[in-house]
Design an enzyme around this catalytic site. Structure first.
Site, PDB file in Angstrom:
ATOM      1  N   ASP A 194    -116.444  15.755  64.224  1.00  0.00           N
ATOM      2  CA  ASP A 194    -115.726  16.310  63.105  1.00  0.00           C
ATOM      3  C   ASP A 194    -116.337  15.665  61.865  1.00  0.00           C
ATOM      4  O   ASP A 194    -116.997  14.642  61.965  1.00  0.00           O
ATOM      5  CB  ASP A 194    -114.261  15.894  63.276  1.00  0.00           C
ATOM      6  CG  ASP A 194    -113.376  16.551  62.266  1.00  0.00           C
ATOM      7  OD1 ASP A 194    -113.776  17.589  61.743  1.00  0.00           O
ATOM      8  OD2 ASP A 194    -112.291  16.018  62.023  1.00  0.00           O
ATOM      9  N   THR A 212    -114.699  15.501  58.332  1.00  0.00           N
ATOM     10  CA  THR A 212    -113.750  14.839  57.450  1.00  0.00           C
ATOM     11  C   THR A 212    -112.971  13.780  58.212  1.00  0.00           C
ATOM     12  O   THR A 212    -112.403  14.059  59.251  1.00  0.00           O
ATOM     13  CB  THR A 212    -112.770  15.868  56.882  1.00  0.00           C
ATOM     14  OG1 THR A 212    -113.504  17.047  56.634  1.00  0.00           O
ATOM     15  CG2 THR A 212    -112.133  15.365  55.642  1.00  0.00           C
ATOM     16  N   PHE A 230    -114.384  29.573  39.166  1.00  0.00           N
ATOM     17  CA  PHE A 230    -115.509  29.356  40.072  1.00  0.00           C
ATOM     18  C   PHE A 230    -115.548  30.441  41.138  1.00  0.00           C
ATOM     19  O   PHE A 230    -114.528  30.895  41.614  1.00  0.00           O
ATOM     20  CB  PHE A 230    -115.295  28.006  40.756  1.00  0.00           C
ATOM     21  CG  PHE A 230    -116.256  27.717  41.837  1.00  0.00           C
ATOM     22  CD1 PHE A 230    -117.493  27.170  41.523  1.00  0.00           C
ATOM     23  CD2 PHE A 230    -115.958  28.006  43.154  1.00  0.00           C
ATOM     24  CE1 PHE A 230    -118.391  26.901  42.518  1.00  0.00           C
ATOM     25  CE2 PHE A 230    -116.859  27.747  44.151  1.00  0.00           C
ATOM     26  CZ  PHE A 230    -118.084  27.192  43.827  1.00  0.00           C
ATOM     27  N   GLY A 233    -114.588  22.172  59.557  1.00  0.00           N
ATOM     28  CA  GLY A 233    -113.931  23.290  58.911  1.00  0.00           C
ATOM     29  C   GLY A 233    -114.345  23.379  57.458  1.00  0.00           C
ATOM     30  O   GLY A 233    -113.989  24.300  56.735  1.00  0.00           O
ATOM     31  N   ARG A 293    -117.096  25.705  58.537  1.00  0.00           N
ATOM     32  CA  ARG A 293    -115.992  26.639  58.455  1.00  0.00           C
ATOM     33  C   ARG A 293    -115.561  27.100  59.837  1.00  0.00           C
ATOM     34  O   ARG A 293    -115.476  28.274  60.140  1.00  0.00           O
ATOM     35  CB  ARG A 293    -116.357  27.829  57.571  1.00  0.00           C
ATOM     36  CG  ARG A 293    -116.803  27.412  56.196  1.00  0.00           C
ATOM     37  CD  ARG A 293    -116.271  28.228  55.075  1.00  0.00           C
ATOM     38  NE  ARG A 293    -114.846  28.209  54.921  1.00  0.00           N
ATOM     39  CZ  ARG A 293    -114.159  27.265  54.296  1.00  0.00           C
ATOM     40  NH1 ARG A 293    -114.768  26.249  53.762  1.00  0.00           N
ATOM     41  NH2 ARG A 293    -112.873  27.352  54.191  1.00  0.00           N
ATOM     42  N   LYS A 352    -114.415  25.332  67.544  1.00  0.00           N
ATOM     43  CA  LYS A 352    -114.951  24.029  67.913  1.00  0.00           C
ATOM     44  C   LYS A 352    -114.967  23.894  69.423  1.00  0.00           C
ATOM     45  O   LYS A 352    -115.957  23.510  70.027  1.00  0.00           O
ATOM     46  CB  LYS A 352    -114.080  22.916  67.317  1.00  0.00           C
ATOM     47  CG  LYS A 352    -114.236  22.739  65.830  1.00  0.00           C
ATOM     48  CD  LYS A 352    -113.454  21.538  65.353  1.00  0.00           C
ATOM     49  CE  LYS A 352    -113.575  21.394  63.853  1.00  0.00           C
ATOM     50  NZ  LYS A 352    -112.901  20.210  63.350  1.00  0.00           N
ATOM     51  N   ASP A 377    -110.872  12.925  64.033  1.00  0.00           N
ATOM     52  CA  ASP A 377    -109.685  12.163  63.678  1.00  0.00           C
ATOM     53  C   ASP A 377    -108.455  13.038  63.590  1.00  0.00           C
ATOM     54  O   ASP A 377    -107.351  12.570  63.455  1.00  0.00           O
ATOM     55  CB  ASP A 377    -109.880  11.436  62.361  1.00  0.00           C
ATOM     56  CG  ASP A 377    -109.881  12.396  61.190  1.00  0.00           C
ATOM     57  OD1 ASP A 377    -110.288  13.548  61.396  1.00  0.00           O
ATOM     58  OD2 ASP A 377    -109.471  12.010  60.106  1.00  0.00           O
TER      59      ASP A 377
END
Lengths: 353, 1165
Positions: free
Chosen positions: B350, B352, B524, B662, B776, B782, B802
């Site tokens: 992962d 993050t 944006f 993601g 993403r 996953k 995590d």
């Protein structure tokens, strides 16, 4: 598990050599400098030992005679033929003549050897009752089931000693006669029939049941001898210390052999003039031929053997040591050559790198 | 039996835990709006409660929630069903949610209710009267898509995923919201509900209305290691081998009985029930089956469990995997997977919270051509010096080497020179923010015009929403953490963005409150890669502030700032090469008239119905030009300690690391570079972002063509596979590409790539790459990716993550729901590793192993995994060997004992052999052995490779064990046999009896296996000595005890070998024979060990050679290679993938009355 509200480091694992896998250790390495000398040294040591063993085994004299009596090969063929197909075979005697040109260095031991006799057959091996043999009166009356079909006699009496091993007790007997001068009379050589069993067997393991009124015969009252036996067990010998379960022939027989070919000690020759060995001269062995072996292709042998520091004649260990020692040295050389060649090659590889 | 019961108990406990978790979720309370229907339901459970409870909010359990219920959700509440948002406390019925559990992103997302329902607000009467009908697609696993319609009062309203709150989200910054339950986890018959006031119609009724997360959860499975599988196969083999042997022996017995036994019946009659030798041989078959069954190692399973348990404890005990700051030791939560750790080939990580700390920091900037922030080299040293213990642990191996002390002291000097900047002058500063360059603060204090303008632009140009519940404690809610970091930086330097309304922005500039009028937000998007705001300053100047990707922005600059641009670009190169995310900041002062004109065009474009997007962007471009460059920012997405080093080490160990995140592509790629998954020496990077099958296929093909052109020309085994579709599982061979490549694949493309035949194409391509980044991703994807690799590569995979990213939402409540979603990821892989970092224990609770720093992974794999694997392999080899050597002697003896099922050994020896005599040494070996110590394991990651290919224990090794065992048993039988054959002792008494023979063979066997284990042992601790030699000594003690007079006389039928030990072992030839057996058994082994590395050198042997060489010679101090990226890559810009809140902030609707009440600060005019 609660993790909160604990002091910093509270969950820190112990810092011990064990938990951190840092136990002090010896880390031997199989390097060329160890392996090669090891091989050579082991090889030399083995060859030395092998030579010693081989020569001491070769120094032992053995004299053996097959008296099974197949096809008229010996005097015993008559007995063998007479016993053919009859059970129990009739009593029969035969003799083996031999002469010794020189002294047969003593102490001399007399063995009998049986071949093709599977004392190590599992059902045979278990067919005994050690409790009975250790003199337990209850076991005497109630032999173990392993003894079947030699547990109870046809009359329903308990058999003592029970089981197939006891039933098949070797019952040939030998006597040795010496003719000192040619044409002279044969003198019986005293055979020591005691002290042929293991000390522990004779003194500890095998015991007669407690005497009844001082009589062993009464102690065995109410039991039947094994079907093949001609005499009850308390009558095996006249010597009270050698009869019943502690009869030494019986004790020796009860120690079953590991292999289908086996020797058992019959007597020691160590008395009188014969304590140093059998002097030169002609000899005759009188054989009482009772034991049937031809039915299953077995052989009976009689053997005189002397003894060295390492026991009886057995060249196996000596030869094996010599072979293994030579193998060690051979392998040592091979490894040395390989090592030198490949070491160079590897060094070159590394240099190239 | 023992084995089975142990396993059963273990599994039972596991199941109980899972149930507990589930129950906790199911029993969590929720507020349900009780309307007519609900009351009926309510009454059925609590009889006697009146119907007057209508229109009330009632607390109920989650498990009782049905599709169609209207529920009230409160702030910080976890959503456990998919819910259609009806209304909320926030303006425009906005609801902020956090989706950390679903995609790992911590930034808030906004959901908005459709206008018809939002008007109902919290009017219970209206809500309970709501009787719309929802038609929607069947549950699926795409979190980014939802289509449905709401029919309400005869009108149809389109529903999209912006209206839906998914299960697993957490409500944030929203006092309350009402929602209609669309999917629950359980299928309930809709027809059951009497008088449905709300109908939810799901198009595909075949599916139960599972929530999207459940669909995304994946199944949990019982994990077994490869070794377990192999063991089972081998046990089967052994079983067959056993049957074969028994068959041979039975035949032998038949022949023997015919030829000999038949004639031997005088002495040994057949049993009464044995009518012929055939019957006898059938019986013998089973007798031998019993005797030889010691070959099937039953105790193996127990021993394996013990070893794994022991090795798990080592992981728990490892201080070098203990994270002091969090006070968390590493935890092996599963005790069955240890050796698998030594075989990992693929690591799925992962991003993050695993690779990164999920903290964005403003680390450097360049303002008007001047560089602020500390240089990279200094920073490196600083890190080394100030790095807390965890970091130092990660750099283990360098510890204690000369030189490091020097470095530390140097670092300390540096540290004193560049301590944290003091922001005490600023009351509103965020205390967590740190910056190390004083000159910038000095510039701010000095009142440098450019610096001021720079920070003003940072504090204005964003879409962050502030929250100030307690005065002075500002919390920013940003769509992307980067933005948050920038605004926080500006805040700390004295330009505090305090509050905003839809038309104003209040900034406290150096203590002075200024209100800027917000004229426009040019939001944006992914094409523009920039955002601007147009504000009217209190001085009544119209200013445009713009920030964006440098590549875009430098084309929009005014020609006059070319020289400044060049300088800034240089700085940007530096930033990018440090792996920082960069943005350029620029401004433009607008002529009032020009702006008015533009504004008109803008609103025209905005109101146009056709081609609106395009028109708007044209309008935007009109004003975003001739910008004046202010500077550039660099944001560091802080990696966890030691991540790049760990990844380098792991890749040296030939472990492939795939990042599944993601997160958006740019971020992921940036991180991949930062932590060395990608590097600049790579020959190329492929990006797969096709939107349909065909393009994805094309992209994958072209990537493969570039990597290995011949692989497409060759007859492709995969094509064959696909055409023939054989039943047998297919293994994709390892292919070596022509260089180092990287692959980046998008979640959308992945959805296509994972379908049908493309998945093999994907796998083939991806596995040739050095690094793979999948961005993403949904949790299910996953799991799918992991599953894919696992299925076709037949290698060990490890997933590390995590899980949730926020501790506050999890605190106190265990979330089985979330657990499931994460479990899917973990369960798919062979091994799941949880990082129990900032976010609490949740990942840990579901993982197989858990620790708090990513860098511990290298220790887990390279040290613990390798050791466990090596130990397990040694254990298995030895265990099989010793049982073969032990059992096969019976086989040889059969030929000399009339195939009578005679055992060679005493029954007591058979009982004790596995249990007592040999169990401890082998346990000692498998708990203490280390071929090289941890330092070397980490220093030479190459040592890890054999495990990946399972070189140390496989079928070939097993056959070697078998052959070795057969050889040993031959030696062990024939040497004693030769020795005792017709042998007599020195007193003339024969020794060739069965009992003596047993004793000799037993003794030889035990000496041989002890020597064998002594040879296997490379690490002789005191305990190993005690175990090994102690067991041998113990054997003799037991021997003399069992054969002692007293015991044998007490139980003559049980202990039959009276005096055998005494009589046998005092005969020198017995010992000569034992030595001979030992030497004969050892010689080939030593020779093999010695010659094997010479004849068939493996890389590992060379490494070990080198290690041994190094061990005997002191090491040169290792020179630390600095991790530096060559500055060629500059794709990093810091923005969220999604559009910001701009549209919401400036949306046509006027401010609602409660807006200021909630979120803004009373204006001071």
């Amino acid at each position: 598990m609660t993790w909160s509200a604990t002091a910093r480091g509270a969950h820190q694992p112990d810092n011990t050599a064990f938990t951190q896998q840092r136990l002090p250790a010896w880390q031997p390495l199989l390097s060329a400098s160890i392996a090669l000398p090891l091989f050579f040294c082991a090889g030399l040591a083995f060859i030395g030992l092998g030579l010693g063993l081989y020569y001491s085994s070769n120094g032992i004299k053995e004299l053996e005679y097959d008296y099974t009596g197949d096809l008229g090969t010996s005097n015993c063929s008559v007995c063998a033929a007479a016993g053919q197909g009859r059970s129990p075979p009739p009593r029969c005697s035969c003799a083996w003549y031999f002469s010794l040109p020189e002294l047969f260095q003593g102490p001399v031991y007399l063995y009998y050897e049986l071949t093709n006799f599977y004392q190590n057959y599992r059902r045979y091996g278990v067919s005994r009752d050690d409790e009975q043999l250790s003199g337990l009166p209850s076991a005497l009356r109630h032999p173990a089931n392993e003894c079947a079909p030699y547990q109870l006699s046809a009359a329903g009496l308990p058999i003592a000693p029970c089981g197939a091993i006891a039933n098949s007790l070797f019952n040939d007997s030998f006597s040795l006669w010496h003719q000192r001068r040619a044409g002279g009379p044969y003198v019986e050589v005293p055979l020591d029939r005691t002290g042929i069993a293991w000390w522990t067997d004779y003194h500890v393991k095998f015991r007669n049941p407690p005497l009844v009124n001082g009589s062993l015969a009464l102690a065995f009252q109410g039991t039947a001898p094994p079907p093949n036996w001609h005499r009850p067990v308390y009558d095996l010998s006249t010597d009270p210390n050698n009869t019943g379960f502690i009869n030494q022939d019986f004790v020796v027989w009860m120690r079953t052999a590991a292999l289908p070919t086996f020797r058992k000690l019959y007597a020691r020759i160590r008395q009188g003039n014969y304590s140093t060995g059998l002097p030169r001269g002609a000899y005759r062995v009188n054989i009482t031929y009772n034991y049937p072996v031809r039915a299953f292709g077995g052989h009976k042998l009689i053997i005189f053997s002397s003894i060295s520091w390492m026991g009886g004649k057995n060249p196996f260990l000596g030869i094996a040591y010599l072979v293994v020692g030579s193998l060690c040295i051979l392998m040592g050389f091979v490894m040395l050559v390989v090592y030198i060649r490949y070491q160079d090659q590897n060094d070159e590889d590394e240099d190239e790198e | 039996m023992v084995v089975l019961s142990i396993t059963a108990v273990k599994d039972g406990i596991d199941d109980m835990k899972r149930h507990k978790n589930d129950n906790q979720v199911n029993n969590r309370s929720v507020l349900v709006l009780m309307n007519g229907r609900a009351v009926v339901k309510f009454q059925s459970r609590h009889t006697g409660i009146q119907c007057s409870f209508s229109y009330r909010i009632v607390t109920d359990k989650w498990m009782n929630i049905q599709v169609g219920d209207i529920i009230k959700l409160e702030n910080n509440q976890l959503v456990t069903a998919d819910i259609l948002l009806l209304s909320s406390s926030e303006p425009y019925s906005l609801t902020y949610i956090e989706t950390a559990e679903l995609d790992g992103e911590t930034n808030l997302k906004v959901k908005q209710a459709i206008s018809v329902t939002s008007d109902m607000e919290d009017n219970l009467k209206l809500l309970s009267a709501f009787d719309g009908e929802v038609r929607c697609e069947s549950p699926n696993n795409r979190l980014d898509r939802f289509t449905g319609t709401l029919t309400y009062k005869g009108k149809n309203y389109i529903l999209n995923h912006d209206r839906l709150i998914f299960r697993g989200c957490v409500i944030r910054n929203t006092d309350w919201c009402y929602g209609l339950v669309v999917f629950t986890g359980k299928w309930r018959k809709l027809q059951c509900s009497p008088v449905p006031s709300v109908t939810v119609v799901i198009d595909d009724n075949n599916h139960g209305p599972d929530t999207k997360v459940m669909q995304n959860g994946g199944k949990s499975a019982f994990k077994r290691t490869h070794i377990d599988h192999l063991m089972n196969v081998l046990v089967l083999w052994i079983f067959l081998f056993l049957c074969g042997m028994c068959f041979i022996l039975a035949i032998g017995h038949y022949i023997w009985e015919n030829k000999k036994g038949y004639y031997f019946r005088d002495f040994l009659p057949w049993k009464e029930y044995v009518s012929s030798s055939v019957v006898s041989s059938v019986l013998i078959f089973w007798s031998y089956f019993i005797i030889l069954n010691t070959m099937v190692p039953i105790s193996l399973y127990v021993s394996v469990e013990i070893i794994r348990l022991g090795n798990s404890f080592y992981i728990n005990w490892d201080r070098k995997m203990f994270y002091e700051l969090k006070n968390t030791p590493a935890q092996a939560r599963t005790t069955t997977l240890n050796e698998e750790l030594g075989q990992v080939k693929y690591v799925f990580s992962d991003k993050t919270g695993t690779l990164t700390r999920n903290i964005m920091t403003f680390s450097k900037c360049s303002i008007n051509g001047k560089f602020y922030g500390i240089w990279d080299s200094d920073e490196q040293n600083l890190k080394l010096a100030t790095g807390h213990s965890g970091e130092l642990e990660c750099k283990e191996g360098k510890k204690g080497l000369p030189g490091s002390a020097q470095l530390v002291s140097y670092g300390m000097d540096l540290f004193q020179k560049t301590e944290k900047v003091d922001f005490s002058y600023n009351r509103l500063a965020d205390p967590k923010f740190s910056f190390y360059d004083k000159t910038l603060v000095e510039a701010v204090k000095r009142g440098d015009r450019w610096v001021h303008l720079f920070f003003v632009s940072l504090s204005l140009c964003h879409t962050v929403i502030p929250e100030e519940k307690v005065e002075g404690e500002l919390v920013y809610q940003a769509q992307s953490p980067d933005e948050g970091a920038l605004v926080t930086a500006a805040r700390n330097f004295g330009f505090v963005f305090r509050s905003r309304t839809s038309e104003t922005i209040m900034v406290v500039e150096m203590g002075e409150t200024r209100i800027y009028k917000l004229l426009a937000i040019l939001d944006f998007n992914n094409v523009r890669k920039r955002m601007s705001v147009i504000v009217r300053t209190p001085e009544n100047r119209v200013m445009l502030f713009c920030k964006g990707a440098d590549t875009i922005l430098c084309q929009l600059l005014h020609p006059s700032c070319r020289s400044l641009r060049d300088v800034t670009m240089e700085h940007l190169d530096d930033f990018a090469s440090d792996g920082l995310r960069t943005l350029m900041v620029a401004y433009r002062e607008l002529d009032n008239a020009f702006f008015q004109d533009w504004s008109r065009k803008h609103s025209e474009a905005f109101l146009s119905l056709e081609d609106r997007e395009n028109k708007i962007s044209i309008v935007y471009e009109e004003i975003e030009k001739d910008l004046m460059l202010l500077g550039a920012t660099a944001i560091e997405d802080k990696l966890q300690d030691g991540v790049p080093e760990t990844i380098i080490t792991l890749s040296q160990a030939k472990i492939k690391i795939w990042v599944l995140t993601g997160d958006k592509q740019e971020t992921a790629v940036n991180i991949a570079y930062a932590c060395n998954i990608f590097d600049d020496e790579m020959d190329g990077m492929f990006i797969v972002e096709g939107e349909d099958n065909e393009t994805v296929w094309q992209e994958l093909r072209s990537a493969r063509e570039k990597m290995k052109p011949q692989s497409l020309l060759e007859s492709d085994p995969i094509d064959d596979y696909l055409t023939t579709k054989p039943r047998i599982p297919f293994k994709i061979p390892e292919e070596v590409p022509s260089g180092n490549y990287g692959l980046v694949i998008n979640g959308y493309s992945l959805a296509h790539a994972l379908e049908g035949n493309l998945e093999l194409e994907l796998l083939q391509t991806a596995c040739m790459c050095k690094g793979v980044i999948c961005c993403r991703m949904t949790p299910l994807q996953k799991a799918q990716v992991v599953e894919l690799v696992k299925r076709y590569k037949k290698v060990v995979t490890l997933a590390i993550g995590d899980g949730a990213n926020d501790v506050s939402m999890i605190k106190g409540i265990k979330q089985a729901l979330w657990l499931r979603s994460f479990w899917g990821f973990f369960a798919a892989a062979h091994i799941g590793v949880g990082i129990s970092g900032q976010e609490g224990m949740q990942a840990m609770l579901n993982s197989d192993f858990a620790f708090s720093q990513f860098c511990y992974l290298q220790r887990l794999l390279l040290v613990h995994g390798r050791w466990s694997y090596n130990r397990m392999c040694k254990f298995l080899s030895y265990f099989f060997y010793k049982n073969f050597a032990f059992t096969l002697v019976h086989f040889w003896y059969a030929f000399y004992s009339g195939f009578s099922a005679q055992t060679v050994y005493d029954t007591w020896f058979i009982t004790f052999y596995n249990l007592v005599y040999t169990s401890l040494p082998v346990l000692g070996l498998s708990l203490f052995d280390q071929d090289v110590n941890e330092t070397w394991s980490l220093r030479f990651p190459e040592l890890y490779e054999p495990g990946q290919h399972n070189l140390y224990f496989n079928k070939k090794e097993f056959v070697k064990c078998l052959v070795h065992g057969i050889y040993s048993s031959l030696v062990l039988f024939f040497i004693p046999m030769g020795t005792i054959h017709n042998s007599v002792r020195t007193d003339g008494k024969e020794i060739s009896d069965y009992q003596s023979f047993s004793t000799i063979v037993q003794t030889s066997l035990l000496c041989v296996v002890t020597m064998q284990i002594a040879l296997e042992t490379t690490y002789w601790t005191m305990i190993s000595h005690i175990f090994t030699w102690g067991s041998l000594g113990f054997y003799f003690c037991i021997l003399f005890f069992l054969y002692s007079d007293g015991l044998c006389l007490m139980f003559p039928n049980v202990f039959q070998l009276l005096g055998v030990a005494r009589n046998t072992l005092d005969w020198p030839q017995v010992w000569l024979s034992v030595v001979l057996s030992m030497v004969l058994c050892m010689l080939p082994v030593i020779g093999y060990h010695f010659l094997k590395p010479l004849f068939w050198p493996v890389r590992v042997d060379k490494v070990i050679d080198r290690i041994h060489h190094c061990m005997s010679h002191p090491l040169p101090p290792r020179i630390r290679t600095r991790l530096k990226h060559a500055g060629s890559r500059r794709s990093a810009y810091a923005f969220s993938h999604k559009q910001g809140f701009g549209a919401l902030i400036t949306s046509g609707k006027t401010l609602k009355a409660k807006f200021p009440k909630k979120n803004s600060f009373p204006f001071k005019k």
